[in-house]
Design an enzyme around this catalytic site. Structure first.
Site, short mmCIF file in Angstrom:
data_model
loop_
_atom_site.label_atom_id
_atom_site.label_comp_id
_atom_site.label_asym_id
_atom_site.label_seq_id
_atom_site.Cartn_x
_atom_site.Cartn_y
_atom_site.Cartn_z
N ARG A 58 0.84 -1.20 0.00
CA ARG A 58 0.00 0.00 0.00
C ARG A 58 0.87 1.25 0.00
NH1 ARG A 58 -0.70 -2.72 4.67
NH2 ARG A 58 0.22 -1.79 6.55
N TYR A 61 8.25 -18.87 10.50
CA TYR A 61 9.19 -17.96 9.83
C TYR A 61 10.48 -18.71 9.48
CZ TYR A 61 12.18 -13.81 9.22
OH TYR A 61 13.04 -12.86 8.74
#
Length: 312
Positions: free
Chosen positions: A37, A143
């Protein structure tokens, strides 16, 4: 012909500083920042910026074509603590974004890739002190699992398709210019902010949890150095161990107290303690130092001075 660079995840903790540094080196117009964004921040306002979803191959390919990109720095990822809350999305983002970029290089649409790995690739069975480059890797976090798998894919794409992909295993990164990004080592950033604002800090790790750390200036320098190294110097195509310093919350607190004597720390370990316990306490990065002359500049003392100066 100047190098044209695309940074995916440019608004993150590393991406922000990396973008500024690369623009200084290669020229603002040659470094295209991108993220999911458009925020009103320095990265967006200081040069070319594109909105891109790292999971959308067509969007990335389109940017590569219209900007005639040579190199991609793929910095988009869900970090350790955040990834544990949304494992499926973390796996999807961390793995598929990498495949998109590797496949663009395989198709000869780009020449070079930087992809960050992490000390999270190691696990509870890894030797904790001076963790070697080649060792047992049984990561216990989403992760870490995604980064370990990513390392194997990078090596595979290099060996099978000749892709020039370069990677370093970042330790915990400490920066004054961007807020923490959801990692287990983030206490070492937060502690400085709280020392200045509140003179007290509640640490989410135990007092003697020792972890490998690095000041952001050194991490950015290493990232650019490995990308600029001649191809024959890059001997490891999974990911290089990288190190600067290792310390405990007690040690960093003591260093801060030299500058803010009234500073106090309390300890209340949470779910991140288990993650930290599975990681190394110190890293052997002799391969990076030998192959492409890596040297760190900052230790705990000099980093503390620099952090406090900037944050004040």
């Amino acid at each position: 012909m100047s190098t044209k660079i695309l940074i995916i995840g440019a608004c993150g903790q590393i991406g922000t500083e990396l973008t500024h540094k690369l623009r200084k080196i290669y020229g603002t117009e040659n470094v295209i920042a991108s993220d999911i964004r458009k925020l009103n921040n320095d990265v967006v306002n200081s040069g070319p910026f594109e909105v891109v979803n790292a999971l959308d191959f067509n969007q990335i390919e389109h940017l590569v074509e219209i900007h005639q990109i040579d190199e991609i720095y793929l910095m988009a990822a869900l970090l350790s603590a955040t990834a544990e809350k949304n494992p499926a999305f973390a796996w999807d983002l961390n793995m598929n974004s990498l495949f998109h970029v590797l496949n663009l290089a395989k198709a000869k649409k780009i020449k070079k890739i930087f992809w960050p790995s992490s000390i999270a690739v190691f696990g509870p069975t890894t030797p904790k002190e001076n963790t070697p480059q080649y060792t047992i890797m049984e990561p216990s976090t989403v992760y870490g699992i995604s980064k370990q798998a990513g390392e194997r894919w990078c090596e595979y794409y290099h060996n099978i398709f000749g892709v020039d992909v370069r990677s370093i295993r970042y330790p915990g990164l400490i920066s004054w210019s961007t807020p923490p990004g959801g990692g287990t080592t983030d206490y070492a950033v937060d502690i400085f902010h709280k020392a200045i604002s509140d003179k007290t800090y509640e640490c989410f790790l135990s007092s003697e949890t020792k972890m490998p750390m690095m000041y952001m200036d050194d991490a950015i320098a290493a990232t650019i150095q490995i990308m600029q190294a001649p191809v024959e110097q890059i001997k490891i195509h999974s990911s290089y161990n990288l190190a600067a310093m290792s310390f405990t919350p007690t040690e960093i607190a003591a260093e801060i107290k030299k500058h803010i004597p009234e500073f106090t720390v309390t300890y209340k370990p949470d779910f991140r303690q288990k993650i930290a316990d599975s990681w190394p306490a110190s890293i052997d990065d002799s391969e990076a130092r030998k192959d492409w002359n890596w040297k760190h500049k900052f230790d705990l003392e000099s980093m503390t001075v620099d952090m406090l100066e900037h944050l004040k």
